[in-house]
Design a protein around this motif. Structure first.
Motif, PDB file in Angstrom:
ATOM      1  N   VAL A 301       0.818  -1.294   0.007  1.00 26.10           N
ATOM      2  CA  VAL A 301      -0.044   0.005   0.097  1.00 26.10           C
ATOM      3  C   VAL A 301       0.960   1.364  -0.092  1.00 26.10           C
ATOM      4  O   VAL A 301       0.750   2.248  -0.817  1.00 26.10           O
ATOM      5  N   PHE A 302       1.968   1.008   0.836  1.00 26.77           N
ATOM      6  CA  PHE A 302       2.782   2.271   0.816  1.00 26.77           C
ATOM      7  C   PHE A 302       3.367   2.779  -0.422  1.00 26.77           C
ATOM      8  O   PHE A 302       3.558   3.909  -0.923  1.00 26.77           O
ATOM      9  N   VAL A 303       4.026   1.510  -1.315  1.00 30.29           N
ATOM     10  CA  VAL A 303       4.647   2.023  -2.467  1.00 30.29           C
ATOM     11  C   VAL A 303       3.451   2.133  -3.807  1.00 30.29           C
ATOM     12  O   VAL A 303       3.884   3.064  -4.515  1.00 30.29           O
ATOM     13  N   GLY A 304       2.223   1.635  -3.526  1.00 34.26           N
ATOM     14  CA  GLY A 304       1.104   2.289  -4.186  1.00 34.26           C
ATOM     15  C   GLY A 304       0.793   3.613  -4.127  1.00 34.26           C
ATOM     16  O   GLY A 304       0.374   4.404  -5.023  1.00 34.26           O
ATOM     17  N   VAL A 305       0.539   4.086  -2.915  1.00 37.20           N
ATOM     18  CA  VAL A 305       0.294   5.458  -2.554  1.00 37.20           C
ATOM     19  C   VAL A 305       1.359   6.287  -3.317  1.00 37.20           C
ATOM     20  O   VAL A 305       1.047   7.323  -3.583  1.00 37.20           O
ATOM     21  N   LEU A 306       2.716   6.007  -3.143  1.00 39.53           N
ATOM     22  CA  LEU A 306       3.746   6.755  -3.411  1.00 39.53           C
ATOM     23  C   LEU A 306       3.637   7.130  -5.177  1.00 39.53           C
ATOM     24  O   LEU A 306       3.856   8.114  -5.681  1.00 39.53           O
ATOM     25  N   LEU A 307       3.672   6.004  -5.804  1.00 37.23           N
ATOM     26  CA  LEU A 307       3.614   5.655  -7.254  1.00 37.23           C
ATOM     27  C   LEU A 307       2.287   6.422  -7.717  1.00 37.23           C
ATOM     28  O   LEU A 307       2.456   7.388  -8.691  1.00 37.23           O
ATOM     29  N   ASN A 308       1.076   6.261  -7.053  1.00 37.80           N
ATOM     30  CA  ASN A 308      -0.084   7.010  -7.740  1.00 37.80           C
ATOM     31  C   ASN A 308      -0.123   8.513  -7.146  1.00 37.80           C
ATOM     32  O   ASN A 308      -0.376   9.342  -8.057  1.00 37.80           O
ATOM     33  N   GLY A 309       0.582   8.826  -6.274  1.00 38.56           N
ATOM     34  CA  GLY A 309       0.617  10.313  -5.825  1.00 38.56           C
ATOM     35  C   GLY A 309       1.675  10.930  -6.880  1.00 38.56           C
ATOM     36  O   GLY A 309       1.267  12.253  -7.430  1.00 38.56           O
ATOM     37  N   LEU A 310       2.743  10.381  -7.179  1.00 38.71           N
ATOM     38  CA  LEU A 310       3.750  10.907  -8.046  1.00 38.71           C
ATOM     39  C   LEU A 310       3.213  11.024  -9.313  1.00 38.71           C
ATOM     40  O   LEU A 310       3.237  12.089 -10.168  1.00 38.71           O
ATOM     41  N   THR A 311       2.334  10.199  -9.878  1.00 35.44           N
ATOM     42  CA  THR A 311       1.648  10.116 -11.179  1.00 35.44           C
ATOM     43  C   THR A 311       0.636  11.368 -11.295  1.00 35.44           C
ATOM     44  O   THR A 311       0.572  11.840 -12.206  1.00 35.44           O
ATOM     45  N   MET A 312       0.055  11.355 -10.103  1.00 33.82           N
ATOM     46  CA  MET A 312      -1.135  12.604 -10.410  1.00 33.82           C
ATOM     47  C   MET A 312      -0.400  13.795 -10.317  1.00 33.82           C
ATOM     48  O   MET A 312      -1.160  14.851 -10.716  1.00 33.82           O
ATOM     49  N   LEU A 313       0.658  13.887  -9.653  1.00 32.58           N
ATOM     50  CA  LEU A 313       1.499  15.311  -9.629  1.00 32.58           C
ATOM     51  C   LEU A 313       2.370  15.538 -11.029  1.00 32.58           C
ATOM     52  O   LEU A 313       3.213  16.326 -11.177  1.00 32.58           O
ATOM     53  N   ASN A 314       2.277  14.421 -11.973  1.00 35.97           N
ATOM     54  CA  ASN A 314       2.885  14.343 -13.123  1.00 35.97           C
ATOM     55  C   ASN A 314       4.253  14.569 -13.153  1.00 35.97           C
ATOM     56  O   ASN A 314       5.163  15.248 -13.958  1.00 35.97           O
ATOM     57  N   ALA A 315       4.872  13.569 -11.841  1.00 39.03           N
ATOM     58  CA  ALA A 315       6.403  13.439 -11.646  1.00 39.03           C
ATOM     59  C   ALA A 315       6.695  12.626 -13.184  1.00 39.03           C
ATOM     60  O   ALA A 315       6.154  11.758 -13.432  1.00 39.03           O
ATOM     61  N   PRO A 316       7.916  12.856 -13.491  1.00 43.28           N
ATOM     62  CA  PRO A 316       8.486  12.232 -14.715  1.00 43.28           C
ATOM     63  C   PRO A 316       8.810  10.773 -14.445  1.00 43.28           C
ATOM     64  O   PRO A 316       9.096  10.372 -13.307  1.00 43.28           O
ATOM     65  N   TYR A 317       8.278   9.808 -15.231  1.00 44.94           N
ATOM     66  CA  TYR A 317       8.249   8.440 -15.014  1.00 44.94           C
ATOM     67  C   TYR A 317       9.716   7.952 -14.538  1.00 44.94           C
ATOM     68  O   TYR A 317      10.084   7.069 -13.867  1.00 44.94           O
ATOM     69  N   TYR A 318      10.773   8.582 -15.217  1.00 41.10           N
ATOM     70  CA  TYR A 318      12.239   8.121 -15.286  1.00 41.10           C
ATOM     71  C   TYR A 318      12.678   8.710 -13.585  1.00 41.10           C
ATOM     72  O   TYR A 318      13.759   8.043 -13.025  1.00 41.10           O
ATOM     73  N   THR A 319      11.873   9.339 -13.037  1.00 33.85           N
ATOM     74  CA  THR A 319      12.320   9.810 -11.442  1.00 33.85           C
ATOM     75  C   THR A 319      11.496   8.979 -10.321  1.00 33.85           C
ATOM     76  O   THR A 319      12.060   8.926  -9.143  1.00 33.85           O
ATOM     77  N   GLN A 320      10.358   8.188 -10.839  1.00 35.12           N
ATOM     78  CA  GLN A 320       9.751   7.414  -9.799  1.00 35.12           C
ATOM     79  C   GLN A 320      10.567   6.142  -9.136  1.00 35.12           C
ATOM     80  O   GLN A 320      10.514   6.224  -7.856  1.00 35.12           O
TER      81      GLN A 320
END
Length: 343
Positions: A301-320
Protein backbone atom coordinates in the motif's frame (compact mmCIF):
# COMPACT_ATOMS: atom_id res chain seq x y z
CA UNK A 1 23.88 -0.89 40.73
CA UNK A 2 24.22 -3.53 37.98
CA UNK A 3 21.15 -5.33 39.30
CA UNK A 4 19.17 -2.09 39.22
CA UNK A 5 20.26 -1.48 35.64
CA UNK A 6 19.15 -4.96 34.57
CA UNK A 7 15.74 -4.41 36.13
CA UNK A 8 14.96 -1.26 34.11
CA UNK A 9 13.55 -3.07 31.03
CA UNK A 10 11.44 -5.27 33.29
CA UNK A 11 9.91 -2.25 35.04
CA UNK A 12 9.16 -0.64 31.67
CA UNK A 13 7.39 -3.78 30.54
CA UNK A 14 5.30 -3.80 33.70
CA UNK A 15 4.45 -0.12 33.43
CA UNK A 16 3.67 -0.50 29.73
CA UNK A 17 5.83 2.56 28.97
CA UNK A 18 7.29 3.01 25.49
CA UNK A 19 10.12 5.45 24.94
CA UNK A 20 9.71 8.12 22.23
CA UNK A 21 12.45 6.49 20.16
CA UNK A 22 10.76 3.11 20.36
CA UNK A 23 7.41 4.70 19.44
CA UNK A 24 8.96 6.34 16.36
CA UNK A 25 10.73 3.12 15.40
CA UNK A 26 7.54 1.06 15.55
CA UNK A 27 5.43 3.60 13.71
CA UNK A 28 8.00 4.83 11.16
CA UNK A 29 6.23 3.40 8.11
CA UNK A 30 2.81 4.58 9.28
CA UNK A 31 4.15 8.10 9.91
CA UNK A 32 5.71 8.21 6.45
CA UNK A 33 2.52 6.84 4.88
CA UNK A 34 0.40 9.44 6.66
CA UNK A 35 2.80 12.16 5.56
CA UNK A 36 2.56 11.02 1.95
CA UNK A 37 -1.26 11.00 2.06
CA UNK A 38 -1.34 14.52 3.53
CA UNK A 39 1.20 15.92 1.05
CA UNK A 40 -0.48 14.36 -1.99
CA UNK A 41 -3.96 15.41 -0.79
CA UNK A 42 -2.86 19.02 -0.40
CA UNK A 43 -1.04 19.08 -3.73
CA UNK A 44 -3.83 17.26 -5.59
CA UNK A 45 -7.23 17.15 -3.81
CA UNK A 46 -8.47 14.41 -6.17
CA UNK A 47 -5.95 12.05 -4.56
CA UNK A 48 -8.13 11.55 -1.47
CA UNK A 49 -11.19 10.67 -3.58
CA UNK A 50 -12.67 7.28 -2.63
CA UNK A 51 -12.51 6.03 -6.20
CA UNK A 52 -8.82 6.90 -6.39
CA UNK A 53 -8.09 5.19 -3.08
CA UNK A 54 -9.87 2.06 -4.31
CA UNK A 55 -7.86 2.31 -7.51
CA UNK A 56 -4.65 2.37 -5.46
CA UNK A 57 -5.70 -0.73 -3.51
CA UNK A 58 -6.63 -2.52 -6.72
CA UNK A 59 -3.28 -1.65 -8.26
CA UNK A 60 -1.30 -2.92 -5.26
CA UNK A 61 -3.34 -6.10 -4.75
CA UNK A 62 -1.16 -8.10 -7.15
CA UNK A 63 2.05 -6.80 -5.57
CA UNK A 64 0.75 -7.60 -2.07
CA UNK A 65 -0.29 -11.14 -3.03
CA UNK A 66 3.02 -11.92 -4.75
CA UNK A 67 4.93 -10.19 -1.94
CA UNK A 68 3.18 -12.42 0.61
CA UNK A 69 4.72 -15.44 -1.12
CA UNK A 70 8.15 -13.79 -1.11
CA UNK A 71 7.67 -13.09 2.61
CA UNK A 72 7.12 -16.76 3.39
CA UNK A 73 10.35 -17.69 1.59
CA UNK A 74 12.17 -14.94 3.50
CA UNK A 75 10.81 -16.41 6.74
CA UNK A 76 12.64 -19.70 6.08
CA UNK A 77 15.84 -17.86 5.26
CA UNK A 78 15.40 -18.13 1.49
CA UNK A 79 14.49 -15.75 -1.31
CA UNK A 80 12.35 -16.41 -4.38
CA UNK A 81 13.58 -14.36 -7.34
CA UNK A 82 11.34 -16.20 -9.80
CA UNK A 83 8.00 -14.73 -8.68
CA UNK A 84 7.92 -12.02 -11.34
CA UNK A 85 8.63 -14.54 -14.10
CA UNK A 86 6.05 -16.95 -12.66
CA UNK A 87 3.42 -14.20 -12.66
CA UNK A 88 4.29 -13.14 -16.22
CA UNK A 89 4.26 -16.75 -17.41
CA UNK A 90 0.89 -17.22 -15.72
CA UNK A 91 -0.44 -14.23 -17.65
CA UNK A 92 0.65 -15.88 -20.89
CA UNK A 93 -0.53 -19.34 -19.81
CA UNK A 94 -4.01 -18.11 -18.83
CA UNK A 95 -4.41 -16.22 -22.10
CA UNK A 96 -3.13 -19.17 -24.13
CA UNK A 97 -5.48 -21.57 -22.35
CA UNK A 98 -8.56 -19.51 -23.20
CA UNK A 99 -7.71 -17.98 -26.57
CA UNK A 100 -5.77 -20.85 -28.14
CA UNK A 101 -7.02 -23.94 -26.26
CA UNK A 102 -10.55 -22.50 -25.88
CA UNK A 103 -10.83 -23.36 -22.16
CA UNK A 104 -13.25 -21.57 -19.84
CA UNK A 105 -12.50 -19.76 -16.58
CA UNK A 106 -13.25 -22.77 -14.39
CA UNK A 107 -10.67 -24.81 -16.25
CA UNK A 108 -8.10 -22.06 -16.70
CA UNK A 109 -7.78 -20.84 -13.11
CA UNK A 110 -6.94 -24.26 -11.53
CA UNK A 111 -4.61 -25.04 -14.44
CA UNK A 112 -2.61 -21.83 -13.96
CA UNK A 113 -2.47 -22.22 -10.16
CA UNK A 114 -1.14 -25.76 -10.61
CA UNK A 115 1.46 -24.35 -13.01
CA UNK A 116 2.68 -21.95 -10.30
CA UNK A 117 2.77 -24.73 -7.72
CA UNK A 118 4.83 -26.91 -10.07
CA UNK A 119 7.35 -24.10 -10.59
CA UNK A 120 7.58 -23.73 -6.80
CA UNK A 121 8.11 -27.48 -6.52
CA UNK A 122 10.93 -27.31 -9.08
CA UNK A 123 12.55 -24.51 -7.07
CA UNK A 124 12.24 -26.59 -3.92
CA UNK A 125 13.78 -29.61 -5.69
CA UNK A 126 16.77 -27.54 -6.77
CA UNK A 127 17.21 -26.01 -3.32
CA UNK A 128 16.34 -28.90 -1.01
CA UNK A 129 17.46 -31.96 -2.94
CA UNK A 130 20.25 -30.66 -5.17
CA UNK A 131 21.48 -28.13 -2.58
CA UNK A 132 21.59 -25.24 -5.08
CA UNK A 133 21.64 -21.89 -3.22
CA UNK A 134 18.17 -20.38 -3.27
CA UNK A 135 19.21 -17.19 -5.09
CA UNK A 136 20.91 -19.15 -7.87
CA UNK A 137 18.09 -21.69 -8.17
CA UNK A 138 15.30 -19.14 -8.40
CA UNK A 139 17.37 -16.89 -10.67
CA UNK A 140 17.84 -19.82 -13.07
CA UNK A 141 14.11 -20.52 -12.95
CA UNK A 142 13.41 -16.85 -13.66
CA UNK A 143 15.53 -16.90 -16.83
CA UNK A 144 14.03 -20.22 -17.90
CA UNK A 145 10.45 -18.97 -17.58
CA UNK A 146 11.24 -15.61 -19.18
CA UNK A 147 12.27 -17.42 -22.34
CA UNK A 148 9.78 -20.27 -22.14
CA UNK A 149 6.71 -18.02 -22.05
CA UNK A 150 7.59 -16.58 -25.46
CA UNK A 151 8.04 -19.85 -27.34
CA UNK A 152 4.39 -20.93 -27.97
CA UNK A 153 3.54 -17.62 -29.70
CA UNK A 154 6.97 -16.83 -31.18
CA UNK A 155 7.37 -13.86 -28.85
CA UNK A 156 4.01 -12.23 -29.57
CA UNK A 157 1.42 -11.10 -27.05
CA UNK A 158 -1.76 -13.19 -26.88
CA UNK A 159 -5.07 -11.59 -27.78
CA UNK A 160 -8.26 -12.52 -29.61
CA UNK A 161 -7.51 -13.36 -33.24
CA UNK A 162 -3.90 -14.32 -32.54
CA UNK A 163 -2.05 -15.67 -35.60
CA UNK A 164 -0.25 -18.81 -34.45
CA UNK A 165 3.25 -19.79 -35.69
CA UNK A 166 1.68 -22.36 -38.06
CA UNK A 167 -0.36 -19.62 -39.75
CA UNK A 168 -3.76 -20.51 -38.29
CA UNK A 169 -5.90 -18.09 -36.28
CA UNK A 170 -6.79 -18.81 -32.66
CA UNK A 171 -10.54 -19.28 -32.35
CA UNK A 172 -11.01 -18.79 -28.61
CA UNK A 173 -11.75 -15.74 -26.49
CA UNK A 174 -11.33 -14.59 -22.90
CA UNK A 175 -14.14 -15.96 -20.74
CA UNK A 176 -16.28 -13.13 -19.22
CA UNK A 177 -16.33 -15.07 -15.94
CA UNK A 178 -12.53 -14.89 -15.95
CA UNK A 179 -12.55 -11.15 -16.61
CA UNK A 180 -14.79 -10.70 -13.56
CA UNK A 181 -11.85 -11.73 -11.35
CA UNK A 182 -10.00 -8.55 -12.21
CA UNK A 183 -12.80 -6.15 -13.11
CA UNK A 184 -15.75 -6.82 -10.78
CA UNK A 185 -16.48 -5.06 -7.49
CA UNK A 186 -18.12 -6.03 -4.21
CA UNK A 187 -20.92 -3.73 -3.08
CA UNK A 188 -20.17 -1.68 -6.18
CA UNK A 189 -17.17 -0.08 -4.46
CA UNK A 190 -14.51 -2.57 -3.41
CA UNK A 191 -12.66 -4.18 -6.35
CA UNK A 192 -12.63 -7.98 -6.19
CA UNK A 193 -8.79 -8.14 -6.37
CA UNK A 194 -8.72 -6.14 -3.13
CA UNK A 195 -10.93 -8.78 -1.51
CA UNK A 196 -8.53 -11.48 -2.70
CA UNK A 197 -5.60 -9.50 -1.29
CA UNK A 198 -7.27 -9.19 2.11
CA UNK A 199 -8.15 -12.90 2.17
CA UNK A 200 -4.58 -13.92 1.31
CA UNK A 201 -3.15 -11.50 3.89
CA UNK A 202 -5.50 -12.72 6.63
CA UNK A 203 -4.97 -16.43 5.94
CA UNK A 204 -1.19 -16.10 5.78
CA UNK A 205 -1.10 -13.85 8.84
CA UNK A 206 -2.93 -16.48 10.86
CA UNK A 207 -0.77 -19.24 9.37
CA UNK A 208 2.56 -17.56 10.07
CA UNK A 209 1.80 -15.80 13.35
CA UNK A 210 -0.72 -18.05 15.10
CA UNK A 211 0.10 -21.65 14.17
CA UNK A 212 2.83 -24.17 14.90
CA UNK A 213 3.67 -24.30 11.19
CA UNK A 214 4.33 -20.57 11.19
CA UNK A 215 6.63 -20.86 14.22
CA UNK A 216 8.55 -23.63 12.46
CA UNK A 217 8.92 -21.52 9.32
CA UNK A 218 10.47 -18.66 11.30
CA UNK A 219 12.56 -21.10 13.33
CA UNK A 220 13.96 -22.55 10.10
CA UNK A 221 15.04 -19.11 8.97
CA UNK A 222 16.47 -18.28 12.39
CA UNK A 223 18.41 -21.47 13.08
CA UNK A 224 17.91 -24.31 10.63
CA UNK A 225 20.19 -26.74 12.50
CA UNK A 226 18.41 -26.24 15.82
CA UNK A 227 15.01 -26.58 14.15
CA UNK A 228 16.08 -29.86 12.56
CA UNK A 229 17.35 -31.14 15.91
CA UNK A 230 13.97 -30.22 17.41
CA UNK A 231 12.36 -32.74 15.06
CA UNK A 232 11.06 -30.49 12.28
CA UNK A 233 11.18 -31.67 8.67
CA UNK A 234 13.19 -28.88 7.07
CA UNK A 235 12.76 -30.25 3.55
CA UNK A 236 8.97 -30.18 3.84
CA UNK A 237 8.96 -26.68 5.33
CA UNK A 238 11.10 -25.28 2.51
CA UNK A 239 9.06 -27.11 -0.11
CA UNK A 240 5.86 -25.71 1.36
CA UNK A 241 7.27 -22.17 1.30
CA UNK A 242 8.37 -22.28 -2.34
CA UNK A 243 5.23 -24.04 -3.59
CA UNK A 244 3.13 -21.43 -1.79
CA UNK A 245 5.22 -18.63 -3.29
CA UNK A 246 4.81 -20.03 -6.80
CA UNK A 247 1.06 -20.50 -6.36
CA UNK A 248 0.56 -16.94 -5.11
CA UNK A 249 2.66 -15.60 -7.98
CA UNK A 250 0.34 -17.43 -10.39
CA UNK A 251 -2.67 -15.97 -8.61
CA UNK A 252 -1.17 -12.54 -9.17
CA UNK A 253 -0.73 -13.37 -12.85
CA UNK A 254 -4.37 -14.46 -13.07
CA UNK A 255 -5.51 -11.12 -11.65
CA UNK A 256 -3.34 -9.20 -14.12
CA UNK A 257 -4.72 -11.20 -17.04
CA UNK A 258 -8.30 -10.71 -15.86
CA UNK A 259 -7.70 -6.98 -15.60
CA UNK A 260 -6.13 -6.39 -19.03
CA UNK A 261 -7.93 -9.18 -20.90
CA UNK A 262 -4.90 -10.35 -22.87
CA UNK A 263 -1.48 -11.92 -22.51
CA UNK A 264 1.04 -9.09 -22.66
CA UNK A 265 4.66 -10.26 -22.89
CA UNK A 266 5.79 -7.29 -20.74
CA UNK A 267 3.10 -7.63 -18.08
CA UNK A 268 5.39 -8.85 -15.28
CA UNK A 269 8.27 -6.45 -15.84
CA UNK A 270 8.06 -4.64 -12.48
CA UNK A 271 6.31 -7.24 -10.32
CA UNK A 272 9.48 -8.75 -8.87
CA UNK A 273 11.01 -5.47 -7.72
CA UNK A 274 7.75 -4.06 -6.39
CA UNK A 275 6.99 -7.29 -4.49
CA UNK A 276 10.47 -7.38 -2.99
CA UNK A 277 10.16 -3.70 -2.04
CA UNK A 278 6.86 -4.39 -0.27
CA UNK A 279 8.41 -7.33 1.60
CA UNK A 280 11.41 -5.28 2.71
CA UNK A 281 9.28 -2.35 3.84
CA UNK A 282 7.35 -4.93 5.86
CA UNK A 283 10.44 -5.42 8.03
CA UNK A 284 9.96 -1.87 9.31
CA UNK A 285 6.24 -2.14 10.14
CA UNK A 286 5.75 -2.02 13.92
CA UNK A 287 9.53 -2.32 14.25
CA UNK A 288 9.38 -6.11 13.90
CA UNK A 289 12.57 -6.27 11.84
CA UNK A 290 11.59 -9.59 10.32
CA UNK A 291 9.52 -10.73 7.33
CA UNK A 292 5.81 -10.61 8.10
CA UNK A 293 2.71 -10.73 5.92
CA UNK A 294 0.96 -7.80 7.60
CA UNK A 295 4.01 -5.64 7.02
CA UNK A 296 4.24 -6.74 3.39
CA UNK A 297 0.61 -5.73 2.78
CA UNK A 298 1.24 -2.33 4.37
CA UNK A 299 4.43 -2.04 2.34
CA UNK A 300 2.53 -2.70 -0.89
CA UNK A 301 0.00 0.00 0.00
CA UNK A 302 2.90 2.33 0.84
CA UNK A 303 4.48 1.80 -2.59
CA UNK A 304 1.08 2.16 -4.29
CA UNK A 305 0.30 5.44 -2.55
CA UNK A 306 3.72 6.80 -3.46
CA UNK A 307 3.50 5.88 -7.16
CA UNK A 308 -0.11 7.01 -7.51
CA UNK A 309 0.65 10.36 -5.90
CA UNK A 310 3.71 10.92 -8.08
CA UNK A 311 1.67 10.07 -11.17
CA UNK A 312 -1.10 12.50 -10.21
CA UNK A 313 1.53 15.20 -9.71
CA UNK A 314 2.88 14.47 -13.20
CA UNK A 315 6.30 13.46 -11.88
CA UNK A 316 8.52 12.21 -14.74
CA UNK A 317 8.38 8.42 -14.97
CA UNK A 318 12.19 8.19 -14.91
CA UNK A 319 12.32 9.70 -11.41
CA UNK A 320 9.76 7.40 -9.82
CA UNK A 321 12.06 4.42 -9.18
CA UNK A 322 14.65 6.74 -7.61
CA UNK A 323 12.08 8.32 -5.31
CA UNK A 324 10.66 4.90 -4.42
CA UNK A 325 14.14 3.66 -3.55
CA UNK A 326 14.93 6.76 -1.51
CA UNK A 327 11.74 6.39 0.54
CA UNK A 328 12.46 2.69 1.07
CA UNK A 329 15.97 3.51 2.31
CA UNK A 330 14.53 6.19 4.59
CA UNK A 331 11.92 3.88 6.11
CA UNK A 332 14.44 1.12 6.83
CA UNK A 333 17.10 3.57 8.07
CA UNK A 334 14.60 5.17 10.42
CA UNK A 335 13.59 1.79 11.80
CA UNK A 336 17.04 0.27 12.20
CA UNK A 337 18.98 3.48 12.85
CA UNK A 338 16.92 4.49 15.88
CA UNK A 339 17.24 1.00 17.30
CA UNK A 340 21.04 1.04 16.82
CA UNK A 341 21.47 4.47 18.36
CA UNK A 342 19.36 3.42 21.30
CA UNK A 343 21.51 0.35 21.83
Amino acid sequence: MSEGTVQIPERKAVDGAISPREFIRRGAVFFLLLALVIIFSIAQPAFINVNNLMSILQAVSVVAIIGAGVTVTLAIGGFDLSVGAVAASSVMAASYAMIVLNLNAYETVPLVLVFGAIVGLVNALLIVRLKVPDLLATLATMFLLTGLQLIPTAGRSISVGLILPDGTTAAGKVDPAFLAIGRSSVFGTIPFPVILMLIVAFVLYVLTERTRLGRLLYATGGNEAATRLAGANIARLKTFAYVLSGTLASLGGIIVTARVGRGDVSSGASLLMDSVAASLIGFAVLGLRRPNVLGTTIGAVFVGVLLNGLTMLNAPYYTQDFIKGAVLVGALALTYGISRSKA
